[in-house]
Write an enzyme that holds these catalytic residues in place. Sequence first.
Site, PDB file in Angstrom:
ATOM      1  CG  ASN A  32      -2.283  -0.104   1.024  1.00 27.99           C
ATOM      2  OD1 ASN A  32      -2.795   0.487   0.088  1.00 27.99           O
ATOM      3  ND2 ASN A  32      -2.949  -0.881   1.841  1.00 27.99           N
ATOM      4  CD  GLN A  88     -13.148  -0.917   2.080  1.00 25.60           C
ATOM      5  OE1 GLN A  88     -12.209  -0.938   1.279  1.00 25.60           O
ATOM      6  NE2 GLN A  88     -13.306   0.074   2.944  1.00 25.60           N
ATOM      7  N   GLY A  94     -17.833   1.005   0.942  1.00 29.92           N
ATOM      8  CA  GLY A  94     -16.592   1.750   1.178  1.00 29.92           C
ATOM      9  C   GLY A  94     -15.490   1.487   0.159  1.00 29.92           C
ATOM     10  CD  GLN A  95     -14.971  -2.012  -4.977  1.00 31.55           C
ATOM     11  OE1 GLN A  95     -16.058  -1.735  -5.464  1.00 31.55           O
ATOM     12  NE2 GLN A  95     -14.305  -3.103  -5.285  1.00 31.55           N
ATOM     13  CB  VAL A  97      -9.570   1.105  -6.339  1.00 28.78           C
ATOM     14  CG1 VAL A  97      -9.098   0.631  -7.705  1.00 28.78           C
ATOM     15  CG2 VAL A  97      -8.702   2.268  -5.858  1.00 28.78           C
ATOM     16  CG  HIS A 103      -8.242  -3.610   2.751  1.00 24.46           C
ATOM     17  ND1 HIS A 103      -7.542  -2.434   2.652  1.00 24.46           N
ATOM     18  CD2 HIS A 103      -9.408  -3.403   2.086  1.00 24.46           C
ATOM     19  CE1 HIS A 103      -8.254  -1.549   1.972  1.00 24.46           C
ATOM     20  NE2 HIS A 103      -9.394  -2.108   1.615  1.00 24.46           N
TER      21      HIS A 103
END
Lengths: 186, 186
Positions: A32, A88, A94-95, A97, A103
Amino acid sequence: MPPPIAKAIHFGPFLVTSQVFHTTPFSFALVNLKPLLPGHVLICPHRSTPRLSQLTAAEIADLFQTVQLVSRTLTRVYGASALNISVQDGADAGQSVAHVHAHIIPRRAGDEGGGDRVYDMMEGEQGDVGRAQRELEEYRARARPRFPKLDEGSRRARSESEMRKEAEWLKGEMEKDARERRGGNV
Amino acid sequence: MPPPIAKAIHFGPFLVTSQVFHTTPFSFALVNLKPLLPGHVLICPHRSTPRLSQLTAAEIADLFQTVQLVSRTLTRVYGASALNISVQDGADAGQSVAHVHAHIIPRRAGDEGGGDRVYDMMEGEQGDVGRAQRELEEYRARARPRFPKLDEGSRRARSESEMRKEAEWLKGEMEKDARERRGGNV
């Protein structure tokens, strides 16, 4: 001779080749830009599609077998006692992309993610992986500007090189674990 | 003739047979005693083990193919536009029952889980699936007490019968989707 050119890997619209530390026939793992806790990584299918329901049975199997494989190495190298694994699945969950991503967040007793804080972070601005990737793209677009802002430029550049370094380190650690599973001692 | 006795299914130490609405060779799906949002269910491997890393490749594949299958039916019957899928892999990640379980929480724009609230709820007391199951066991142990507290007794009993009703309804909906996938119209 120049090194072989790695196949370009995209996460949604973003070029993430230098962030990738593990690939399988159907999946890839990337570090990340802004990990919420040390070792926070993402696992994605190669095929860019927003929803879990759109993956084939083989893609689903490979994605979560990769989550498991990467989890083992993360647990070892980050000394984690637990992990949060979270998808998500869609914008209303809450996504940020529109490309399936799981995650993985290594956890330890008493860490900064305690209670629900790890989720607060994931849902908040700092956990917006889309925003972080967009900022990196903007930095790249400005990489040869006429009058770069030196401060910001150097901060971002260091961040990208750190990320690449982390990806290379994790790649080595994944390979170490793979050799051990094969019983070799190369 | 009495109905065939279903094989007892345990989630950690808890008997959850009446909460189960779908089973596969390696996995089962159960409704929650206290769903955080409507349609919040859990997917577990039959083999009771705390960590994802302990599952075989076949168990991992089946677990998340079941997550996908159940997600499709939940999306349809709850009119969900998205889903949160989450595994608390170990106690330090918030796991309250030491038996692998993936939460599936259907989401809609503007629902009560908005922002990070769904995670607040999952990590908080109301999301403690272990506590909820323990309370149910306690209720069952009191099922034939000498002087039952009628209020509490009837509330609990209704809750268990509602849960069973929800499980039966979801079982029917899963079967409906399975028939549709087979192209049949039985």
